[in-house]
Design a protein around this motif. Structure first.
Motif, PDB file in Angstrom:
ATOM      1  N   ASP A   1       4.781  14.618  19.130  1.00 36.22           N
ATOM      2  CA  ASP A   1       3.344  14.469  19.354  1.00 36.22           C
ATOM      3  C   ASP A   1       2.632  15.650  18.697  1.00 36.22           C
ATOM      4  O   ASP A   1       2.877  16.800  19.079  1.00 36.22           O
ATOM      5  N   PRO A   2       1.756  15.417  17.716  1.00 36.79           N
ATOM      6  CA  PRO A   2       1.086  16.521  17.034  1.00 36.79           C
ATOM      7  C   PRO A   2       0.328  17.454  17.980  1.00 36.79           C
ATOM      8  O   PRO A   2       0.218  18.655  17.713  1.00 36.79           O
ATOM      9  N   SER A   3      -0.196  16.912  19.090  1.00 34.04           N
ATOM     10  CA  SER A   3      -0.926  17.758  20.038  1.00 34.04           C
ATOM     11  C   SER A   3       0.001  18.742  20.736  1.00 34.04           C
ATOM     12  O   SER A   3      -0.446  19.756  21.276  1.00 34.04           O
ATOM     13  N   THR A   4       1.303  18.450  20.715  1.00 36.39           N
ATOM     14  CA  THR A   4       2.292  19.333  21.327  1.00 36.39           C
ATOM     15  C   THR A   4       2.998  20.192  20.299  1.00 36.39           C
ATOM     16  O   THR A   4       3.214  21.390  20.509  1.00 36.39           O
ATOM     17  N   THR A   5       3.370  19.582  19.161  1.00 38.00           N
ATOM     18  CA  THR A   5       4.107  20.324  18.140  1.00 38.00           C
ATOM     19  C   THR A   5       3.211  21.256  17.333  1.00 38.00           C
ATOM     20  O   THR A   5       3.685  22.244  16.770  1.00 38.00           O
ATOM     21  N   GLY A   6       1.918  20.927  17.249  1.00 38.31           N
ATOM     22  CA  GLY A   6       1.007  21.744  16.453  1.00 38.31           C
ATOM     23  C   GLY A   6       1.067  21.453  14.971  1.00 38.31           C
ATOM     24  O   GLY A   6       0.458  22.149  14.161  1.00 38.31           O
ATOM     25  N   LYS A   7       1.800  20.396  14.583  1.00 39.06           N
ATOM     26  CA  LYS A   7       1.903  20.008  13.176  1.00 39.06           C
ATOM     27  C   LYS A   7       1.620  18.517  13.047  1.00 39.06           C
ATOM     28  O   LYS A   7       1.999  17.735  13.920  1.00 39.06           O
ATOM     29  N   PRO A   8       0.966  18.107  11.957  1.00 38.32           N
ATOM     30  CA  PRO A   8       0.711  16.679  11.761  1.00 38.32           C
ATOM     31  C   PRO A   8       2.025  15.900  11.673  1.00 38.32           C
ATOM     32  O   PRO A   8       3.002  16.375  11.091  1.00 38.32           O
ATOM     33  N   THR A   9       2.059  14.721  12.255  1.00 36.78           N
ATOM     34  CA  THR A   9       3.236  13.866  12.174  1.00 36.78           C
ATOM     35  C   THR A   9       3.513  13.503  10.717  1.00 36.78           C
ATOM     36  O   THR A   9       2.608  13.143   9.973  1.00 36.78           O
ATOM     37  N   GLY A  10       4.784  13.629  10.331  1.00 35.51           N
ATOM     38  CA  GLY A  10       5.179  13.213   8.984  1.00 35.51           C
ATOM     39  C   GLY A  10       5.103  14.289   7.928  1.00 35.51           C
ATOM     40  O   GLY A  10       5.392  14.019   6.760  1.00 35.51           O
ATOM     41  N   ASP A  11       4.744  15.522   8.286  1.00 31.83           N
ATOM     42  CA  ASP A  11       4.673  16.579   7.276  1.00 31.83           C
ATOM     43  C   ASP A  11       6.012  16.775   6.569  1.00 31.83           C
ATOM     44  O   ASP A  11       6.062  16.981   5.355  1.00 31.83           O
ATOM     45  N   ASP A  12       7.110  16.729   7.326  1.00 29.56           N
ATOM     46  CA  ASP A  12       8.429  16.904   6.713  1.00 29.56           C
ATOM     47  C   ASP A  12       8.727  15.776   5.725  1.00 29.56           C
ATOM     48  O   ASP A  12       9.388  15.997   4.704  1.00 29.56           O
TER      49      ASP A  12
ATOM     50  N   ALA B   1       3.579  13.344  -1.453  1.00 28.37           N
ATOM     51  CA  ALA B   1       2.564  14.195  -0.829  1.00 28.37           C
ATOM     52  C   ALA B   1       1.343  13.420  -0.375  1.00 28.37           C
ATOM     53  O   ALA B   1       0.584  13.882   0.493  1.00 28.37           O
ATOM     54  N   ASP B   2       1.131  12.234  -0.948  1.00 25.60           N
ATOM     55  CA  ASP B   2      -0.040  11.420  -0.602  1.00 25.60           C
ATOM     56  C   ASP B   2       0.275  10.369   0.455  1.00 25.60           C
ATOM     57  O   ASP B   2      -0.533   9.452   0.680  1.00 25.60           O
ATOM     58  N   LEU B   3       1.411  10.482   1.104  1.00 30.60           N
ATOM     59  CA  LEU B   3       1.809   9.511   2.121  1.00 30.60           C
ATOM     60  C   LEU B   3       0.766   9.465   3.237  1.00 30.60           C
ATOM     61  O   LEU B   3       0.454  10.483   3.854  1.00 30.60           O
ATOM     62  N   ASP B   4       0.214   8.268   3.493  1.00 29.54           N
ATOM     63  CA  ASP B   4      -0.803   8.148   4.539  1.00 29.54           C
ATOM     64  C   ASP B   4      -0.145   7.807   5.877  1.00 29.54           C
ATOM     65  O   ASP B   4       1.093   7.727   5.985  1.00 29.54           O
ATOM     66  N   ALA B   5      -0.960   7.604   6.896  1.00 27.43           N
ATOM     67  CA  ALA B   5      -0.437   7.353   8.237  1.00 27.43           C
ATOM     68  C   ALA B   5       0.418   6.093   8.283  1.00 27.43           C
ATOM     69  O   ALA B   5       1.453   6.062   8.965  1.00 27.43           O
ATOM     70  N   ASP B   6       0.008   5.060   7.551  1.00 25.75           N
ATOM     71  CA  ASP B   6       0.803   3.835   7.532  1.00 25.75           C
ATOM     72  C   ASP B   6       2.155   4.067   6.871  1.00 25.75           C
ATOM     73  O   ASP B   6       3.181   3.533   7.310  1.00 25.75           O
TER      74      ASP B   6
END
Length: 372
Positions: free
Chosen positions: A262-273, A309-314
């Protein structure tokens, strides 16, 4: 670290001692910077921000290992151990400044990364030159400043100790610094390799996990604490037997959180890796299973979209679903559990006294069973 275990860092003056040492470094850096030029004051602010958000996990492993090997709270050597813990925290700050630049990360602990902050300030001030180059350059310098401070704090920690103890602790610290740097290089190299051998991808991923993260996050702090207590080689070997599998489980959990957290817990946007193209065990397992089952669509999606690098949420959601569907997530969870059991069996084998044993067990659980 879960809140229930945060108290482990608050006991026996640990957090207060670490934070006091870090505050002294920030104050000294701010004074030096201002004496040179008022324009340099943002450097101290950035270092302070980075140091403010840490869990103090590495310092806690070091301290409680010292206690497990005969350290007594309140004695003369406790100050040295707390300073060594501060050195570990400063080294971590240095590694994070540099890592964020190399990964082009946008957030750290829920806040903009240093290179992004300084790049934005460059734009807002209407300065000349490239804002990104400026931000990256400043972040590299911030990492260097934190590394200098780490070495200074470790030198002060070891100054009053018996020479054999100081020499042993220094060797642990120096090996840790070299391994992390080499591990970072291996991580960069892995991301440049073609997707043609899932088994080799996993071998490289495990190599990076051990060298860049596992030893530096858990093994070396535990060994350092024992070395500061004057532990013999057999005891240090026992610490390594605990620390390596536990550290590897710690990093594998981090890899899962980078995709499923959860980004609100990890502090990083989901999918950055995934956007950064991290060659994790998780991705290597997914590719291996897709290859074994002849799922050419899954293979094409993994090899074509991990590192975009341009991977969107979908796109992130599609890749995440694929990691689950191939069974890779379940396999990495099983691997974490295997490593966890190995580490806990080794803890039991050491015969560490209380309260250090219970504290180290709780820290180990916090390292593996975390959500951030």
């Amino acid at each position: 670290m879960p809140t229930a275990n945060a108290a482990l860092v608050d006991r026996e003056n640990l957090r207060a001692g670490i934070d006091a040492a870090l505050a002294r470094h920030v104050a000294a850096l701010r004074g030096t910077a201002l004496a040179i030029s008022p324009d340099a004051s943002p450097l101290a602010d950035a270092v302070e921000r980075m140091l403010a958000g840490g869990k103090r996990l590495r310092a806690a492993f070091c301290y409680w290992s010292w206690r497990a090997h005969g350290g007594v709270p309140g004695d003369d050597r406790e100050v040295a151990v707390l300073r060594a813990g501060a050195a570990l925290e400063l080294f971590q700050a240095a590694a994070l400044f540099h890592d964020d630049v190399m990964d082009d990360s946008s957030t750290r602990r829920g806040l903009p990364t240093a290179h992004r902050v300084f790049a934005d300030e460059h734009v807002a001030a209407g300065r000349r030159g490239g804002s990104r180059r400026f931000g990256d350059g400043v972040a590299i310098l911030l990492g260097d400043l934190a590394l200098i401070a780490s070495d200074e704090e470790m030198s002060r920690a070891l100054a009053g100790l018996p020479e054999p103890v100081a020499r042993g602790a220094r060797s642990v610290y120096e090996l840790m610094r070299t391994e992390v740097t080499i591990g970072q290089y291996l991580d960069l190299v892995a991301q440049t390799m073609p997707w043609d051998d899932p088994a080799e991808d996993e071998r490289r991923a495990r190599e990076v996990v051990r060298t860049k993260a596992a030893r530096y996050s858990v093994e070396h702090p535990i060994v350092l604490g024992a070395a500061l207590a004057g532990a013999d080689e057999d005891a240090l070997a026992g610490c390594r037997a605990v620390g390596l599998p536990l550290g590897e489980a710690f990093q594998l959990r981090d890899d899962l959180l980078g995709v499923l957290g959860d980004p609100s817990t990890t502090g990083k946007p989901t999918g950055d890796d995934l956007r950064e193209g991290k060659r994790t065990v998780l991705v290597a397992r997914a590719l291996a299973r897709a290859t074994e089952t002849g799922d050419t669509d899954a293979v094409a999606t993994l090899t074509g979209r991990v590192g975009d690098a341009d991977l969107d949420a979908d796109g992130v959601a599609e890749l995440t679903a694929l990691l689950v569907r191939t069974g890779a997530v379940a396999e990495v969870e099983e691997l974490i559990e295997e490593l966890r059991e190995q580490a806990f069996a080794q803890i039991e084998a050491q015969g560490w006294p209380e309260p250090a044993r219970s504290a180290l067990v709780a820290l180990a659980r916090a390292a593996v069973d975390r959500t951030a």
